[in-house]
Write an enzyme that holds these catalytic residues in place. Structure first.
Site, PDB file in Angstrom:
ATOM      1  N   ASP A 147       0.591  -1.265   0.064  1.00 15.78           N
ATOM      2  CA  ASP A 147      -0.012  -0.057   0.019  1.00 15.78           C
ATOM      3  C   ASP A 147       0.904   1.357  -0.032  1.00 15.78           C
ATOM      4  O   ASP A 147       0.616   2.119   0.829  1.00 15.78           O
ATOM      5  CB  ASP A 147      -0.896  -0.166   1.142  1.00 15.78           C
ATOM      6  CG  ASP A 147      -1.859  -0.996   1.206  1.00 15.78           C
ATOM      7  OD1 ASP A 147      -2.891  -1.094   0.182  1.00 15.78           O
ATOM      8  OD2 ASP A 147      -1.755  -2.297   1.958  1.00 15.78           O
ATOM      9  N   ASN A 184      -5.470  -4.384  -5.830  1.00 21.81           N
ATOM     10  CA  ASN A 184      -6.840  -3.878  -6.452  1.00 21.81           C
ATOM     11  C   ASN A 184      -6.342  -2.489  -7.148  1.00 21.81           C
ATOM     12  O   ASN A 184      -7.201  -1.977  -8.071  1.00 21.81           O
ATOM     13  CB  ASN A 184      -7.835  -3.817  -5.567  1.00 21.81           C
ATOM     14  CG  ASN A 184      -7.637  -2.762  -4.387  1.00 21.81           C
ATOM     15  OD1 ASN A 184      -6.483  -2.594  -3.837  1.00 21.81           O
ATOM     16  ND2 ASN A 184      -8.889  -2.116  -4.365  1.00 21.81           N
ATOM     17  N   HIS A 185      -5.712  -1.734  -6.899  1.00 22.93           N
ATOM     18  CA  HIS A 185      -5.307  -0.432  -7.426  1.00 22.93           C
ATOM     19  C   HIS A 185      -4.359  -0.496  -8.533  1.00 22.93           C
ATOM     20  O   HIS A 185      -4.274   0.675  -9.360  1.00 22.93           O
ATOM     21  CB  HIS A 185      -4.595   0.544  -6.432  1.00 22.93           C
ATOM     22  CG  HIS A 185      -5.469   0.937  -5.592  1.00 22.93           C
ATOM     23  ND1 HIS A 185      -6.233   2.310  -5.657  1.00 22.93           N
ATOM     24  CD2 HIS A 185      -5.853   0.781  -4.317  1.00 22.93           C
ATOM     25  CE1 HIS A 185      -6.959   2.580  -4.662  1.00 22.93           C
ATOM     26  NE2 HIS A 185      -6.908   1.696  -3.765  1.00 22.93           N
ATOM     27  N   HIS A 191       0.575   3.368  -2.378  1.00 24.72           N
ATOM     28  CA  HIS A 191      -0.328   4.403  -2.759  1.00 24.72           C
ATOM     29  C   HIS A 191       0.303   5.654  -3.407  1.00 24.72           C
ATOM     30  O   HIS A 191      -0.219   6.734  -2.953  1.00 24.72           O
ATOM     31  CB  HIS A 191      -1.547   4.795  -1.871  1.00 24.72           C
ATOM     32  CG  HIS A 191      -2.312   3.429  -1.559  1.00 24.72           C
ATOM     33  ND1 HIS A 191      -3.274   3.262  -2.711  1.00 24.72           N
ATOM     34  CD2 HIS A 191      -2.792   2.940  -0.487  1.00 24.72           C
ATOM     35  CE1 HIS A 191      -4.061   2.352  -2.108  1.00 24.72           C
ATOM     36  NE2 HIS A 191      -3.456   1.914  -0.992  1.00 24.72           N
ATOM     37  N   ASP A 226      -1.052  -2.338  -4.719  1.00 22.80           N
ATOM     38  CA  ASP A 226      -1.345  -0.861  -4.110  1.00 22.80           C
ATOM     39  C   ASP A 226      -0.069   0.092  -4.347  1.00 22.80           C
ATOM     40  O   ASP A 226      -0.086   0.848  -3.476  1.00 22.80           O
ATOM     41  CB  ASP A 226      -2.245  -1.054  -2.947  1.00 22.80           C
ATOM     42  CG  ASP A 226      -3.433  -1.548  -3.248  1.00 22.80           C
ATOM     43  OD1 ASP A 226      -3.764  -1.800  -4.095  1.00 22.80           O
ATOM     44  OD2 ASP A 226      -4.127  -1.584  -2.022  1.00 22.80           O
TER      45      ASP A 226
END
Length: 135
Positions: free
Chosen positions: A39, A100-101, A41, A68
């Site tokens: 993550d 999922n990103h 991001h 992610d």
């Protein structure tokens, strides 16, 4: 980094990933450690902090990035460039799992698409299409 180099990196990354199996097996022994991250991001400072505290990927320092990588933060492209470069330099020590990103519809909603096209100008659409191809 000029768009031609980014596109070349994305092409080489895609070529490398296509040769890999769907499931990666990462083993450790007493002389080796594995750092597991997730993550990011688009937060480049977080990636730099991880590397500062744990060291850069190398033959003696493996990393697993659990997806992610992009969206939300403003430096998604920079993170991809760094992760993909390390993946190509150390293919046995750097492992990237898709989150999922790493999906076009999620990228549309959470900012990668808009940010990339705005930042990369004329080449943004080409880069975005190739990133989606890599994902």
């Amino acid at each position: 980094l000029h768009a031609r180099y980014v596109l070349n990196l994305l092409h080489e990354t895609r070529k490398h990933l296509k040769q890999l199996p769907n499931i990666s097996h990462v083993s450790t022994c007493y002389s080796e450690e594995v750092t597991v991250c997730g993550d990011l991001h688009g937060q480049l400072d977080d990636l730099f902090l991880i590397f500062y505290k744990n060291g850069l990927p190398s033959p003696s320092k493996s990393y697993v990035f659990n997806g992610d990588f992009v969206d939300r933060g403003k430096q998604s492209l920079e993170i991809l460039i760094i992760l993909f470069t390390f993946l190509l330099i150390y293919p046995k020590e750097v492992h990237l799992n898709r989150g999922n990103h790493e999906d076009h519809m999620v990228n549309l909603r959470y900012g990668l698409c808009v940010g990339l096209i705005a930042m990369s100008g004329v080449h943004g659409k080409k880069i975005l299409k190739m990133i989606q191809n890599v994902f």
